[in-house]
Design a protein around this motif. Structure first.
Motif, PDB file in Angstrom:
ATOM      1  N   SER A 269       0.832  -1.209   0.000  1.00 29.55           N
ATOM      2  CA  SER A 269       0.000   0.000   0.000  1.00 29.55           C
ATOM      3  C   SER A 269       0.861   1.251   0.000  1.00 29.55           C
ATOM      4  O   SER A 269       0.618   2.199  -0.753  1.00 29.55           O
ATOM      5  N   ILE A 270       1.874   1.266   0.901  1.00 27.19           N
ATOM      6  CA  ILE A 270       2.759   2.432   0.988  1.00 27.19           C
ATOM      7  C   ILE A 270       3.474   2.666  -0.332  1.00 27.19           C
ATOM      8  O   ILE A 270       3.570   3.804  -0.838  1.00 27.19           O
ATOM      9  N   SER A 271       3.983   1.587  -0.928  1.00 27.96           N
ATOM     10  CA  SER A 271       4.705   1.700  -2.193  1.00 27.96           C
ATOM     11  C   SER A 271       3.817   2.266  -3.296  1.00 27.96           C
ATOM     12  O   SER A 271       4.210   3.149  -4.062  1.00 27.96           O
ATOM     13  N   GLY A 272       2.562   1.757  -3.362  1.00 26.21           N
ATOM     14  CA  GLY A 272       1.649   2.230  -4.411  1.00 26.21           C
ATOM     15  C   GLY A 272       1.252   3.681  -4.229  1.00 26.21           C
ATOM     16  O   GLY A 272       1.196   4.455  -5.209  1.00 26.21           O
ATOM     17  N   ILE A 293      -2.289   8.588   4.446  1.00 19.07           N
ATOM     18  CA  ILE A 293      -2.592   7.146   4.488  1.00 19.07           C
ATOM     19  C   ILE A 293      -1.295   6.346   4.552  1.00 19.07           C
ATOM     20  O   ILE A 293      -1.173   5.361   5.301  1.00 19.07           O
ATOM     21  N   SER A 294      -0.288   6.770   3.799  1.00 18.00           N
ATOM     22  CA  SER A 294       1.002   6.068   3.814  1.00 18.00           C
ATOM     23  C   SER A 294       1.637   6.129   5.197  1.00 18.00           C
ATOM     24  O   SER A 294       2.231   5.148   5.670  1.00 18.00           O
ATOM     25  N   ARG A 300       1.418   1.437  11.308  1.00 17.07           N
ATOM     26  CA  ARG A 300       0.890   0.099  11.582  1.00 17.07           C
ATOM     27  C   ARG A 300       1.953  -0.962  11.334  1.00 17.07           C
ATOM     28  O   ARG A 300       2.084  -1.930  12.113  1.00 17.07           O
ATOM     29  N   LEU A 301       2.730  -0.791  10.284  1.00 16.33           N
ATOM     30  CA  LEU A 301       3.827  -1.729  10.005  1.00 16.33           C
ATOM     31  C   LEU A 301       4.861  -1.671  11.124  1.00 16.33           C
ATOM     32  O   LEU A 301       5.375  -2.713  11.563  1.00 16.33           O
ATOM     33  N   GLN A 302       5.164  -0.472  11.593  1.00 13.17           N
ATOM     34  CA  GLN A 302       6.113  -0.325  12.693  1.00 13.17           C
ATOM     35  C   GLN A 302       5.606  -1.003  13.956  1.00 13.17           C
ATOM     36  O   GLN A 302       6.377  -1.643  14.687  1.00 13.17           O
TER      37      GLN A 302
END
Length: 475
Positions: A269-272, A293-294, A300-302
């Motif tokens: 998602s972040i990449s896109g 959003i990124s 959340r990933l962290q």
């Protein structure tokens, strides 16, 4: 250098050998005692018969006129009585006068000059049965009976027999040996059969364990229902362990795929989103929204990575717990208030039930807060309409206190309740509603145990779920 492999033996051989040694030792002790008892009994029995023989002889040897007469009739009677004694060597019967001078012997013996009197210790003793030495070093039992008529004493009947002869058992020793040998064979046979019966199901479980170690979980233990409770528990526990291992192996593959997906999704998602901003696919306010959003996806990933690191640190024992005395009444009120204020949707009821007395415990404040917030988040996710969450504090003993987190949500399915504390496990329905790694409850349980307490699922049904934190009270 390779360590020497310790030589092992089978269960049947190991225990049969030890049972046999114990049995042989026991039978030897029993045989020695039995032989001694038989000799003692035979000695007492034969001494009683000798006393009876002496009394009968003294009655027959005296006549009405006071004369002592020993004839062939008396000799025949004595010989018949001696047969009852079952002795290899007949006793010597002495007939003496009142002073101990030998008048007659049966069988007839050569009496040397100077040896025609019995020792005074025999004649003067008041005991009818004595153990003495006569003419040699052999121990001799002497039984005497007075020869009297009308109150006047005329002499003595003295019967002498060696102690070893009186204790002879003849065929009894052989019978005892046969009996003990039979018991030995029978005992060994019974022990062998019982050992095989016990070892057979254990051997099957051991063989099945080898297959499981090799990765084959498809094991079927076809065994008749054992009567022994311990063996039954062993087999049932092994079956349950096998099923758990089989299911865990399946879950491991599923969870690995799930964790990989959960970590990959925010990265994708972040990449896109960033790529879209970079390529100016979106501009202005929309690009700012994409960056927001990124940022949330990054956070959340962290969080998921931190959960993994914290769990691994806790599992490795490199996690520090700082104990301090805490007022749980005040602590729970603060946590409940702060947590509810952070909730975007507060359309639910949160209550805290506290006892009248102040309850204190030795805890790590931050780690206990982490456990409670995790349980409150799980309870919040399970709520539906008219949701209620209840925190209860109560004492269970002089040194234990419990905190219950109760909700009236959808509950945990029965088939999933045994796995809620498994690392990376997430229920089928929860996978679709909430993203995560499934480390919240396992990590919370480890934190509770690190504080000398525990976290357990007290109960769950369609009416709701209760988790219980157990802590050690402070003194």
């Amino acid at each position: 250098m390779s360590a020497k492999t310790k030589k092992r033996t089978t269960l049947v051989r190991y225990w049969t050998t030890r049972y046999l040694i114990t049995l042989v030792t026991g039978l030897m002790v029993l045989s020695i005692f039995s032989a001694w008892w038989m000799e003692h009994t035979a000695l007492q029995y034969r001494l009683s018969l000798l006393k009876y023989l002496a009394d009968e002889t003294s009655d027959r040897v005296i006549k009405e006129n006071g004369k002592m007469v020993v004839g062939p009739v008396l000799s025949g009677i004595v010989e018949e009585r001696e047969k009852i004694l079952h002795l290899n060597k007949p006793p010597i019967i002495y007939i003496t006068d009142t002073q101990g001078e030998i008048i007659y012997t049966m069988p007839q013996l050569y009496i040397a000059k100077g040896d025609d009197h019995l020792p005074k210790i025999i004649i003067n003793s008041k005991e009818p049965i004595q153990k003495v030495k006569i003419r040699n070093e052999n121990q001799v039992y002497v039984v005497k009976s007075a020869i009297d008529r009308n109150g006047k004493k005329y002499g003595w009947v003295v019967i002498a027999q060696e102690e070893s002869t009186l204790k002879e058992l003849n065929q009894d020793h052989g019978l005892l040996a046969v009996m003990m040998g039979g018991l030995l064979i029978l005992g060994w046979g019974v022990i062998y059969v019982l050992s095989r019966r016990i070892s057979k199901p254990i051997q099957k479980v051991a063989n099945a364990a080898v297959q499981i170690r090799q990765g084959n979980y498809d094991i079927q233990l076809k065994e008749e229902e054992p009567k022994e409770e311990e063996i039954h528990e062993l087999i049932e526990s092994f079956k349950e362990m096998t099923n758990r291992l089989k299911q865990n192996d399946k879950l491991r593959a599923e969870l690995f795929a799930g964790v990989t997906h959960d970590l990959k999704t925010p990265v994708t998602s972040i990449s896109g989103l960033i790529q879209a901003v970079k390529d100016e696919v979106v501009t202005g306010e929309e690009s700012k929204e994409f960056l927001t959003i990124s940022l949330k996806e990054t956070q959340r990933l962290q969080t998921m990575i931190e959960d993994l690191l914290d769990y691994n640190a806790m599992a490795a024992g490199s996690f520090k717990i700082r104990f301090e005395k805490e007022n749980l009444n005040k602590f729970l009120q603060e946590i409940a208030y702060q947590w509810k204020m952070t909730q975007d949707d507060q359309d639910f009821e949160l209550s805290v039930n506290l006892p009248e007395e102040i309850v204190t415990a030795m805890v790590d404040r931050l780690r206990l807060q982490e456990i409670i917030i995790n349980l409150l988040n799980n309870a919040r996710q399970a709520l539906m309409q008219d949701g209620k969450i209840e925190i209860s504090l109560y004492s269970v003993s002089k040194d234990r206190v419990c905190i219950d987190i109760r909700d009236n949500g959808r509950g945990i399915p029965d088939e999933e309740q045994d796995f809620v504390f498994e690392p990376f496990y997430r229920g089928e329905k929860k996978k679709l509603r909430v993203r995560g790694l499934g480390l919240g409850l396992p990590f919370s349980k480890m934190l509770a145990k690190a504080q000398k307490g525990d976290l357990s699922l007290k109960g769950s049904s369609s009416e709701g779920t209760i988790f219980t934190i157990s802590l050690l009270k402070s003194k």
